[in-house]
Design a protein around this motif. Structure first.
Motif, PDB file in Angstrom:
ATOM      1  N   THR A  24       0.840  -1.192   0.000  1.00  0.00           N
ATOM      2  CA  THR A  24       0.000   0.000   0.000  1.00  0.00           C
ATOM      3  C   THR A  24       0.877   1.246   0.000  1.00  0.00           C
ATOM      4  O   THR A  24       1.868   1.312   0.729  1.00  0.00           O
ATOM      5  CB  THR A  24      -0.901   0.019   1.251  1.00  0.00           C
ATOM      6  OG1 THR A  24      -1.682  -1.186   1.275  1.00  0.00           O
ATOM      7  CG2 THR A  24      -1.833   1.220   1.252  1.00  0.00           C
ATOM      8  N   ASN A  25       0.517   2.222  -0.808  1.00  0.00           N
ATOM      9  CA  ASN A  25       1.237   3.488  -0.850  1.00  0.00           C
ATOM     10  C   ASN A  25       1.388   4.056   0.563  1.00  0.00           C
ATOM     11  O   ASN A  25       0.413   4.172   1.304  1.00  0.00           O
ATOM     12  CB  ASN A  25       0.479   4.475  -1.739  1.00  0.00           C
ATOM     13  CG  ASN A  25       1.190   5.805  -1.882  1.00  0.00           C
ATOM     14  OD1 ASN A  25       2.380   5.918  -1.606  1.00  0.00           O
ATOM     15  ND2 ASN A  25       0.458   6.810  -2.322  1.00  0.00           N
ATOM     16  N   GLY A  26       2.617   4.389   0.949  1.00  0.00           N
ATOM     17  CA  GLY A  26       2.877   4.955   2.266  1.00  0.00           C
ATOM     18  C   GLY A  26       3.097   3.926   3.351  1.00  0.00           C
ATOM     19  O   GLY A  26       3.508   4.279   4.460  1.00  0.00           O
ATOM     20  N   GLY A  63       8.367   1.533  -7.356  1.00  0.00           N
ATOM     21  CA  GLY A  63       7.443   1.650  -6.229  1.00  0.00           C
ATOM     22  C   GLY A  63       8.113   1.817  -4.881  1.00  0.00           C
ATOM     23  O   GLY A  63       7.431   1.877  -3.860  1.00  0.00           O
ATOM     24  N   ALA A  64       9.444   1.908  -4.868  1.00  0.00           N
ATOM     25  CA  ALA A  64      10.169   2.082  -3.600  1.00  0.00           C
ATOM     26  C   ALA A  64      10.409   3.569  -3.372  1.00  0.00           C
ATOM     27  O   ALA A  64      11.265   4.179  -3.999  1.00  0.00           O
ATOM     28  CB  ALA A  64      11.489   1.332  -3.630  1.00  0.00           C
ATOM     29  N   ALA A  65       9.644   4.149  -2.449  1.00  0.00           N
ATOM     30  CA  ALA A  65       9.852   5.557  -2.111  1.00  0.00           C
ATOM     31  C   ALA A  65      11.110   5.722  -1.280  1.00  0.00           C
ATOM     32  O   ALA A  65      11.856   6.696  -1.445  1.00  0.00           O
ATOM     33  CB  ALA A  65       8.643   6.112  -1.357  1.00  0.00           C
ATOM     34  N   LYS A 176       9.694   2.062   2.600  1.00  0.00           N
ATOM     35  CA  LYS A 176       8.343   2.608   2.447  1.00  0.00           C
ATOM     36  C   LYS A 176       7.945   2.564   0.980  1.00  0.00           C
ATOM     37  O   LYS A 176       8.718   2.949   0.107  1.00  0.00           O
ATOM     38  CB  LYS A 176       8.281   4.041   2.970  1.00  0.00           C
ATOM     39  CG  LYS A 176       6.862   4.634   2.941  1.00  0.00           C
ATOM     40  CD  LYS A 176       6.784   5.961   3.673  1.00  0.00           C
ATOM     41  CE  LYS A 176       7.400   7.057   2.846  1.00  0.00           C
ATOM     42  NZ  LYS A 176       7.171   8.407   3.408  1.00  0.00           N
ATOM     43  N   HIS A 177       6.699   2.095   0.727  1.00  0.00           N
ATOM     44  CA  HIS A 177       6.160   2.067  -0.632  1.00  0.00           C
ATOM     45  C   HIS A 177       5.842   3.471  -1.134  1.00  0.00           C
ATOM     46  O   HIS A 177       5.397   4.335  -0.368  1.00  0.00           O
ATOM     47  CB  HIS A 177       4.841   1.272  -0.677  1.00  0.00           C
ATOM     48  CG  HIS A 177       5.000  -0.198  -0.598  1.00  0.00           C
ATOM     49  ND1 HIS A 177       5.475  -0.964  -1.638  1.00  0.00           N
ATOM     50  CD2 HIS A 177       4.738  -1.075   0.409  1.00  0.00           C
ATOM     51  CE1 HIS A 177       5.484  -2.235  -1.288  1.00  0.00           C
ATOM     52  NE2 HIS A 177       5.049  -2.328  -0.044  1.00  0.00           N
ATOM     53  N   GLY A 178       6.027   3.676  -2.431  1.00  0.00           N
ATOM     54  CA  GLY A 178       5.526   4.852  -3.107  1.00  0.00           C
ATOM     55  C   GLY A 178       4.199   4.541  -3.764  1.00  0.00           C
ATOM     56  O   GLY A 178       3.630   3.458  -3.577  1.00  0.00           O
ATOM     57  N   SER A 179       3.709   5.456  -4.567  1.00  0.00           N
ATOM     58  CA  SER A 179       2.382   5.287  -5.177  1.00  0.00           C
ATOM     59  C   SER A 179       2.338   4.110  -6.146  1.00  0.00           C
ATOM     60  O   SER A 179       1.291   3.495  -6.347  1.00  0.00           O
ATOM     61  CB  SER A 179       1.966   6.574  -5.898  1.00  0.00           C
ATOM     62  OG  SER A 179       2.913   6.918  -6.888  1.00  0.00           O
ATOM     63  N   ASP A 180       3.471   3.761  -6.751  1.00  0.00           N
ATOM     64  CA  ASP A 180       3.507   2.652  -7.718  1.00  0.00           C
ATOM     65  C   ASP A 180       3.537   1.292  -7.031  1.00  0.00           C
ATOM     66  O   ASP A 180       3.232   0.276  -7.649  1.00  0.00           O
ATOM     67  CB  ASP A 180       4.726   2.815  -8.628  1.00  0.00           C
ATOM     68  CG  ASP A 180       4.633   1.975  -9.877  1.00  0.00           C
ATOM     69  OD1 ASP A 180       3.505   1.717 -10.336  1.00  0.00           O
ATOM     70  OD2 ASP A 180       5.677   1.546 -10.390  1.00  0.00           O
ATOM     71  N   VAL A 181       3.928   1.239  -5.768  1.00  0.00           N
ATOM     72  CA  VAL A 181       4.022   0.033  -4.931  1.00  0.00           C
ATOM     73  C   VAL A 181       5.132  -0.898  -5.449  1.00  0.00           C
ATOM     74  O   VAL A 181       5.192  -1.221  -6.629  1.00  0.00           O
ATOM     75  CB  VAL A 181       2.680  -0.713  -4.820  1.00  0.00           C
ATOM     76  CG1 VAL A 181       2.805  -1.930  -3.916  1.00  0.00           C
ATOM     77  CG2 VAL A 181       1.616   0.232  -4.279  1.00  0.00           C
ATOM     78  N   ALA A 182       5.998  -1.324  -4.549  1.00  0.00           N
ATOM     79  CA  ALA A 182       7.221  -2.032  -4.926  1.00  0.00           C
ATOM     80  C   ALA A 182       7.075  -3.537  -5.073  1.00  0.00           C
ATOM     81  O   ALA A 182       7.997  -4.197  -5.544  1.00  0.00           O
ATOM     82  CB  ALA A 182       8.308  -1.735  -3.893  1.00  0.00           C
TER      83      ALA A 182
END
Length: 195
Positions: A24-26, A63-65, A176-182
């Motif tokens: 999930t994002n975030g 997807g990796a923030a 932490k996941h970004g919006s694209d999701v890792a």
């Protein structure tokens, strides 16, 4: 289903301990062996010398923030990595491997190592702290994961950083996941010890 802890993953690329959590994002996780000066793997900058080294794979690097490995001052966990007061880490963000440092609660300093990783690559991130508190950053990437992992070397573009003498610092992994999701973020190996 809510995933509240890392899980073993034998199917995704590289296999290992999957810290991808709920995809999930975030959403994310931080791993550490204790957060106080009495933690098993903490060291005193200016006195002790140590290292942390992690091999891992990421299913979808875009997807990796934040995917950081390094040392930070012993303190309570924070939700945002930039909120720590003192930190020295390699941080893969969207495939780009950065060196990020914080000294005495100042703004985060970021240096692009120019090392990149692609989906399903295996990366080794290693951060050493000398007996003077000076940090050395090493990274290596393999297109095909192996049991031995890549060789980590000082990148062509690096940064200098020294913890204050007397700071108690601890090794950590932060994701932490970004919006694209890792997708799956699988740790194959964690090594930590004195130099």
């Amino acid at each position: 289903q809510t995933i509240v802890m890392p899980v073993w993953d034998s199917t995704a690329v590289g296999g290992g301990l999957n810290i991808g959590m709920d995809q999930t994002n975030g959403d994310g996780v931080e791993l550490a062996a204790g957060i106080t000066a009495r933690a098993a793997f903490s060291l005193t900058a200016g006195t002790d010398a140590g290292y942390v080294e992690v091999d891992l794979t990421v299913e979808d690097v875009s997807g990796a923030a934040e995917l950081a490995v390094g040392w930070r001052k012993c303190a309570a966990f924070t939700a945002a990595i930039d909120d720590y007061t003192d930190l020295a880490a390699l941080n893969m963000q969207g495939g780009n491997v950065m060196i990020e440092t914080i000294l005495n609660n100042a703004a985060t300093s970021s240096t692009d190592t120019t090392v990149d990783m692609a989906d399903a690559d295996q990366i080794r991130m290693r951060v050493e702290v000398s007996a003077t508190g000076a940090c050395t950053f090493k990274v290596g990437v393999l297109a095909t994961p192996t049991a031995d992992g890549p060789t980590a070397t000082v990148p062509g573009t690096t940064a200098t950083f020294t913890f204050d003498s007397g700071d108690e610092v601890m090794p950590f992994i932060y994701f932490k996941h970004g919006s694209d999701v890792a997708g799956a973020v699988n740790i194959q190996k964690i090594k930590c010890g004195y130099l």
